[in-house]
Design a protein around this motif. Structure first.
Motif, mmCIF file in Angstrom:
data_model
loop_
_atom_site.group_PDB
_atom_site.id
_atom_site.type_symbol
_atom_site.label_atom_id
_atom_site.label_comp_id
_atom_site.label_asym_id
_atom_site.label_seq_id
_atom_site.Cartn_x
_atom_site.Cartn_y
_atom_site.Cartn_z
ATOM 1 N N PHE A 89 0.847 -1.205 0.000
ATOM 2 C CA PHE A 89 0.000 0.000 0.000
ATOM 3 C C PHE A 89 0.875 1.246 0.000
ATOM 4 C CE2 PHE A 89 -3.070 -3.048 1.861
ATOM 5 C CZ PHE A 89 -3.998 -2.980 0.832
ATOM 6 N N GLY A 148 -0.282 2.613 13.713
ATOM 7 C CA GLY A 148 -0.681 1.853 12.530
ATOM 8 C C GLY A 148 -1.934 1.062 12.834
ATOM 9 N N ALA A 149 -2.380 0.290 11.846
ATOM 10 C CA ALA A 149 -3.618 -0.481 12.032
ATOM 11 C C ALA A 149 -3.401 -1.700 12.918
ATOM 12 C CB ALA A 149 -4.171 -0.906 10.679
ATOM 13 N N SER A 150 -2.181 -2.222 12.996
ATOM 14 C CA SER A 150 -1.959 -3.392 13.867
ATOM 15 C C SER A 150 -2.299 -3.067 15.318
ATOM 16 C CB SER A 150 -0.526 -3.908 13.741
ATOM 17 O OG SER A 150 -0.273 -4.373 12.440
ATOM 18 N N PRO A 151 -1.733 -1.996 15.906
ATOM 19 C CA PRO A 151 -2.140 -1.659 17.280
ATOM 20 C C PRO A 151 -3.601 -1.224 17.380
ATOM 21 C CG PRO A 151 -0.534 -0.057 16.456
ATOM 22 C CD PRO A 151 -0.592 -1.170 15.464
ATOM 23 N N HIS A 181 -6.565 -9.464 7.338
ATOM 24 C CA HIS A 181 -5.143 -9.191 7.579
ATOM 25 C C HIS A 181 -4.615 -9.995 8.766
ATOM 26 C CE1 HIS A 181 -1.518 -6.820 8.600
ATOM 27 N NE2 HIS A 181 -1.494 -6.578 7.295
ATOM 28 N N SER A 183 -2.871 -9.209 11.109
ATOM 29 C CA SER A 183 -2.782 -8.491 12.390
ATOM 30 C C SER A 183 -3.958 -8.818 13.318
ATOM 31 C CB SER A 183 -2.700 -6.978 12.161
ATOM 32 O OG SER A 183 -3.807 -6.518 11.430
ATOM 33 N N THR A 234 -13.695 -6.619 6.613
ATOM 34 C CA THR A 234 -12.585 -5.850 6.067
ATOM 35 C C THR A 234 -13.107 -4.906 4.980
ATOM 36 O OG1 THR A 234 -11.094 -7.704 6.474
ATOM 37 C CG2 THR A 234 -10.288 -5.968 5.020
ATOM 38 N N GLY A 236 -11.586 -3.304 2.329
ATOM 39 C CA GLY A 236 -10.384 -3.224 1.495
ATOM 40 C C GLY A 236 -9.366 -4.252 1.950
ATOM 41 N N THR A 238 -6.169 -6.825 1.996
ATOM 42 C CA THR A 238 -4.789 -6.521 1.660
ATOM 43 C C THR A 238 -4.406 -7.111 0.301
ATOM 44 O OG1 THR A 238 -4.417 -6.577 4.018
ATOM 45 C CG2 THR A 238 -2.469 -6.508 2.628
ATOM 46 N N ASP A 263 -12.012 -3.552 9.699
ATOM 47 C CA ASP A 263 -10.628 -3.210 9.403
ATOM 48 C C ASP A 263 -10.614 -2.466 8.070
ATOM 49 O OD1 ASP A 263 -7.978 -2.984 8.858
ATOM 50 O OD2 ASP A 263 -7.487 -5.106 9.141
ATOM 51 N N ALA A 265 -8.102 -0.428 7.257
ATOM 52 C CA ALA A 265 -6.720 0.083 7.260
ATOM 53 C C ALA A 265 -6.398 0.727 5.916
ATOM 54 C CB ALA A 265 -5.742 -1.042 7.559
ATOM 55 N N TYR A 266 -6.692 -0.005 4.847
ATOM 56 C CA TYR A 266 -6.425 0.509 3.503
ATOM 57 C C TYR A 266 -7.601 1.332 2.967
ATOM 58 C CZ TYR A 266 -7.048 -0.010 -1.583
ATOM 59 O OH TYR A 266 -7.361 0.190 -2.897
ATOM 60 N N ASP A 292 -5.742 3.354 8.455
ATOM 61 C CA ASP A 292 -4.346 3.788 8.336
ATOM 62 C C ASP A 292 -4.202 5.046 7.472
ATOM 63 O OD1 ASP A 292 -2.567 2.300 9.848
ATOM 64 O OD2 ASP A 292 -2.305 0.730 8.343
ATOM 65 N N HIS A 294 -1.572 6.379 7.001
ATOM 66 C CA HIS A 294 -0.316 6.194 6.237
ATOM 67 C C HIS A 294 -0.543 5.303 5.006
ATOM 68 C CE1 HIS A 294 1.042 2.794 9.256
ATOM 69 N NE2 HIS A 294 0.379 2.244 8.259
ATOM 70 N N LYS A 295 -1.788 4.969 4.752
ATOM 71 C CA LYS A 295 -2.146 4.372 3.463
ATOM 72 C C LYS A 295 -2.996 5.396 2.693
ATOM 73 C CE LYS A 295 -1.642 -0.378 5.056
ATOM 74 N NZ LYS A 295 -2.323 -1.478 5.768
HETATM 75 C C1 LIG Z 1 -1.914 -2.688 6.252
HETATM 76 C C2 LIG Z 1 -3.035 -3.397 6.876
HETATM 77 C C3 LIG Z 1 -3.029 -3.699 8.227
HETATM 78 C C4 LIG Z 1 -1.817 -3.485 9.102
HETATM 79 O O1 LIG Z 1 -1.569 -2.152 9.255
HETATM 80 P P1 LIG Z 1 -0.166 -1.621 9.786
HETATM 81 O O2 LIG Z 1 -0.329 -0.161 9.708
HETATM 82 O O3 LIG Z 1 0.862 -2.181 8.855
HETATM 83 O O4 LIG Z 1 0.015 -2.116 11.168
HETATM 84 C C5 LIG Z 1 -4.157 -4.243 8.785
HETATM 85 N N1 LIG Z 1 -5.241 -4.512 8.014
HETATM 86 C C6 LIG Z 1 -5.274 -4.268 6.708
HETATM 87 C C7 LIG Z 1 -6.511 -4.576 5.925
HETATM 88 C C8 LIG Z 1 -4.159 -3.711 6.088
HETATM 89 O O5 LIG Z 1 -4.193 -3.476 4.781
#
Ligand SMILES: *Cc1c(COP(=O)(O)O)cnc(C)c1O
Length: 469
Positions: A89, A148-151, A181, A183, A234, A236, A238, A263, A265-266, A292, A294-295
């Motif tokens: 991403f 980030g999305a993991s925490p 994901h 995580s 989810t 989006g 990964t 989730d 994140a993306y 995220d 940062h995505k």
């Molecule tokens: C990238 C991603 C994560 C993890 O996010 P980080 O910022 O790398 O910790 C979790 N879930 C999805 C769907 C992602 O694309």
């Protein structure tokens, strides 16, 4: 004997001015060279990785030399900040956020609790409540800016566990798919759930969670004496950027009294666009959302967001007390971020979001994300029109997967050769046991010309691919 000024530990005046001038000159040069830099480069990696493990000396160094070392080191590997980065991403990394980070760290105020920096906490909280509203969460929602999305997924899972299972999580079960994901499973392990508690629901042929199958699994698990507590959709995925059927999942979670986590994140950033809102319909029904910036808000790495419908549940799962915190009191309705997540001491992470959003305005993000959606549509159309490629899924957002008709070996060869051009950088994934190349348009720096370059590179590389017997 030194020929350069020694930088004091706490420089002021001219020393500080020289230091920041040299650093900003470096930054400007670095960014201006980025578009012409290779998309990946390992040519000097062996030499540099050996050289750069050197310990620091007792005597002072020279900033110019040190920046030069950093420039060389940062040039090795995959150029994730550059326009040709189309793997995983990409985001690019907004310079306004880089400056925000420098200023926030210079101010170095403590934002783990509201009392020590109430107005800064209000700025960060304002971004969170604005985001929550954009996702359609009700007033009173809140959250936390994480790294980030993991925490963010971890804290959401811990809040759900605490709220639905209490102290004993042994028989708790949560529901994901093979496309969820990693995580989430990692968070479950960290949160003390046994591996058998992570239930993998089958996916439909279009790679989305099979809602009917999820309902059957939840009912069977409950009948077997297990305690279903969380359903993870989810927005989006990964591998393919696919969005699960969120309205149906929300209804299923409600019907079975499960915590509904999304989730995003993306996918989250696309909520700012009209098309994205249509694709992410139902996300506002979530109990928690991981996202995220940062995505899909183009920020540099290290910025995630957790949004929750009921911040009191996040607080209940994370708050703890210590005698050394006895001077800390509540400030109005401001949150104490140190009691909502894993960290107590944290940098003032809010400025990374606040400054770009206020400086550029929200419309600039909407337009840039719309451009990414258009670019991905173009990539899909062009690749699907190539008879040498198999392109089975239309993108929900901006990830396109494809494979040469020659099979997995040809796919690996194609990816290796594309990346060896150093013009673009792609990644791959496995779906249904088959190897797919994966292209994601998301970097703020990836403009239409870079997308055309990527398409040209794929086609030209295909021209030269040895046909498999
Ligand atoms: C990238 C991603 C994560 C993890 O996010 P980080 O910022 O790398 O910790 C979790 N879930 C999805 C769907 C992602 O694309």
């Amino acid at each position: 004997m030194t020929h350069h000024p020694i930088v004091p530990l706490d420089p002021t005046g001219d020393a500080l001015h020289d230091l920041t001038r040299e650093a900003t000159a470096f930054l400007t040069d670095w960014l201006s060279e980025l578009p012409a830099s290779p998309a990946s480069d390992y040519r000097d990696t062996a030499r540099l990785t050996a050289l750069l493990r050197r310990p620091p000396g007792d005597d002072p160094g020279h900033l110019g030399d040190l920046l030069d070392t950093f420039r060389q080191a940062a040039g090795q590997g995959v150029n994730t900040a550059g326009p040709g980065y189309l793997a995983y991403f990409p985001a690019g990394g907004l310079v306004s956020s880089v400056l925000a980070e420098m200023l926030a760290q210079a101010a170095n105020r403590f934002t783990g609790v509201a009392q020590t920096a109430p107005a800064l906490v209000a700025m960060e909280h304002g971004v969170l409540t604005w985001l929550a509203a954009r996702f359609g969460l009700p007033p009173g929602s809140g959250g936390l800016v994480t790294t980030g999305a993991s925490p963010a997924n971890l804290s959401a899972l811990v809040a759900a566990r605490h709220a639905r299972l209490g102290e004993d999580a042994r028989d708790g079960t949560l529901y994901v798919t093979e496309h969820t994901h990693l995580s989430i499973a990692k968070a479950a392990r960290i949160a003390g759930l046994p591996g058998r508690g992570v239930r993998v629901v089958p996916s439909t042929p279009d790679l989305r969670m099979d809602v009917a199958a999820a309902a059957r699994m939840i009912e069977a698990d409950r009948a077997a004496g297990l305690r279903p507590f969380l359903l993870a959709g989810t927005a989006g995925t990964t591998s393919t950027g696919t969005v699960d059927p969120l309205p149906e999942l929300a209804r299923l979670a409600r019907a079975h009294d499960l915590w509904f986590h999304v989730d995003a994140a993306y996918g989250g950033g696309f909520q700012l666009t009209r098309r994205g809102r249509a694709t992410l319909t139902g996300i506002g029904e979530a109990d928690s959302i991981a996202f995220d910036p940062h995505k899909s808000l183009f920020l540099p790495y290290g910025t995630g967001v957790l949004l929750v419908r009921d911040p009191a549940l996040l607080h209940a799962a994370h708050a703890a007390d210590g005698q050394y915190l006895q001077d800390i009191g509540q400030i109005g309705d401001l949150p104490d971020f140190g009691h909502l997540g894993v960290e107590l001491t944290r940098e003032f992470r809010g400025l990374r979001l606040w400054l770009p959003l206020h400086l550029h305005g929200v419309r600039a993000f909407e337009e840039a994300l719309d451009e990414k959606l258009d670019q991905a549509t173009l990539v899909h159309r062009e690749l699907a029109a190539d008879p040498r490629l198999d392109v089975p899924w239309e993108p929900d957002l901006t990830v396109v997967v494809f494979r040469p008709r020659g099979g997995d070996e040809a796919g690996r060869e194609l990816l290796a050769r594309i990346n060896a051009t150093r013009r673009v950088y792609l990644s791959s994934t496995t779906l249904g046991g088959r190897f797919y190349l994966r292209l994601c348009v998301l970097s703020v720096r990836t403009r239409p010309s870079h997308v055309r370059l990527a398409l040209d590179t794929i086609r030209t590389t295909l021209d030269h691919l040895t046909p498999t017997p």
